[in-house]
Design a protein around this motif. Structure first.
Motif, short mmCIF file in Angstrom:
data_model
loop_
_atom_site.label_atom_id
_atom_site.label_comp_id
_atom_site.label_asym_id
_atom_site.label_seq_id
_atom_site.Cartn_x
_atom_site.Cartn_y
_atom_site.Cartn_z
N SER A 12 0.84 -1.19 0.00
CA SER A 12 0.00 0.00 0.00
C SER A 12 0.88 1.24 0.00
O SER A 12 1.93 1.27 0.64
CB SER A 12 -0.97 -0.01 1.18
N CYS A 13 0.42 2.22 -0.77
CA CYS A 13 1.13 3.50 -0.87
C CYS A 13 0.33 4.53 -0.08
O CYS A 13 -0.87 4.66 -0.30
CB CYS A 13 1.23 3.92 -2.33
N PRO A 14 0.98 5.25 0.85
CA PRO A 14 0.25 6.26 1.63
C PRO A 14 -0.32 7.39 0.77
O PRO A 14 -1.19 8.14 1.22
CB PRO A 14 1.29 6.78 2.63
N ALA A 46 10.78 1.05 -3.54
CA ALA A 46 10.68 2.30 -4.29
C ALA A 46 9.33 2.30 -5.00
O ALA A 46 9.06 1.44 -5.83
CB ALA A 46 11.82 2.41 -5.29
N CYS A 47 8.49 3.27 -4.65
CA CYS A 47 7.11 3.32 -5.14
C CYS A 47 7.02 4.18 -6.40
O CYS A 47 7.87 5.04 -6.65
CB CYS A 47 6.23 3.90 -4.04
N SER A 48 5.94 3.96 -7.18
CA SER A 48 5.76 4.76 -8.40
C SER A 48 5.47 6.23 -8.07
O SER A 48 5.56 7.09 -8.93
CB SER A 48 4.62 4.19 -9.25
N GLU A 52 9.61 6.09 -0.86
CA GLU A 52 10.03 4.76 -0.45
C GLU A 52 9.18 4.39 0.76
O GLU A 52 9.10 5.17 1.71
CB GLU A 52 11.52 4.81 -0.06
N HIS A 53 8.50 3.24 0.71
CA HIS A 53 7.59 2.87 1.79
C HIS A 53 7.96 1.51 2.36
O HIS A 53 8.54 0.68 1.67
CB HIS A 53 6.14 2.79 1.29
N PRO A 54 7.52 1.26 3.62
CA PRO A 54 7.74 -0.06 4.21
C PRO A 54 6.64 -1.04 3.80
O PRO A 54 5.55 -0.62 3.39
CB PRO A 54 7.68 0.22 5.71
#
Ligand code: ZN
Ligand code: ZN
Length: 201
Positions: A12-14, A46-48, A52-54
């Motif tokens: 999941s991306c915040p 590394a998110c689109s 950078e997320h956990p």
């Protein structure tokens, strides 16, 4: 979690972005203490969205799902005209390739001076740099940390295995793995020697 059709993991991306990423987009991997069966890994990716997320990944998703070993569904076995489970067939295919001396992932252990088979749960850090990736691997045989320069396909396509990889000419300490920024800085100043990755059958 892992989609075998696109070979990506979902997180999941915040910021609400579509966070489906291949293994090569992982930046750090660390086994969580406690939970042993199944083991769980805390990762960052590394998110689109540019951040950078956990995320959390089970050991099975990390090491076996990319091989299709958890794929559902059946296929028509033309020899028996029966519908066999897909995963069982894939186990045979993967086992046959490993038996023939191929391995889904490999790296060059600097301390031992030889290539070694490995699975993604032994990866510690991944740092992009130009067209290749700096990959820190904790050797499953000797526990030393080696850093290889590899292609994206080397990580994302099981059984790909780059013929040659760059190998940093020293062993990395555990403390170098704690801070990804220090790891990137060390990569920038490191010297790489080229090594072949042929595994002995
Ligand atoms: Zn994001
Ligand atoms: Zn080793």
């Amino acid at each position: 979690m892992f989609d075998p059709l696109t070979s990506t993991y979902s997180f999941s991306c915040p910021h609400g972005r579509d966070a489906r990423v291949p293994l090569s987009a992982f930046r750090s991997l660390e086994r969580l203490p406690g939970a042993a069966h199944p083991a769980v890994y805390r990762i960052s990716f590394a998110c689109s969205c540019g951040g950078e997320h956990p995320g959390l990944v089970s050991h099975d998703d990390l090491d076996w799902a990319p091989l299709g070993l958890r794929a559902g569904g059946t296929f028509r076995n033309l020899m028996t005209s029966l519908d066999d489970p897909l995963a069982a067939e894939l186990v045979e295919v993967v086992a046959a390739r490993i038996g023939a001396g191929e391995w889904p992932w490999s790296f060059y252990c600097f301390l031992e001076g030889r290539p070694r088979p490995v699975t993604p749960s032994a990866f510690a850090l991944i740092a992009p740099g130009g067209r290749s990736l700096g990959l820190a691997v904790r050797c499953p045989a000797c526990a030393a940390v080696s850093v290889n320069l590899v292609s994206r396909a080397h990580l994302d396509v099981p059984f790909w295995n780059d013929v040659r990889v760059g190998v940093v000419d020293h062993v990395f300490g555990e403390d170098a793995l704690r801070a990804i920024d220090e790891f990137r800085a060390e990569l920038d100043s490191a010297r790489f020697d080229e090594r072949r990755l042929d595994l002995e059958p």
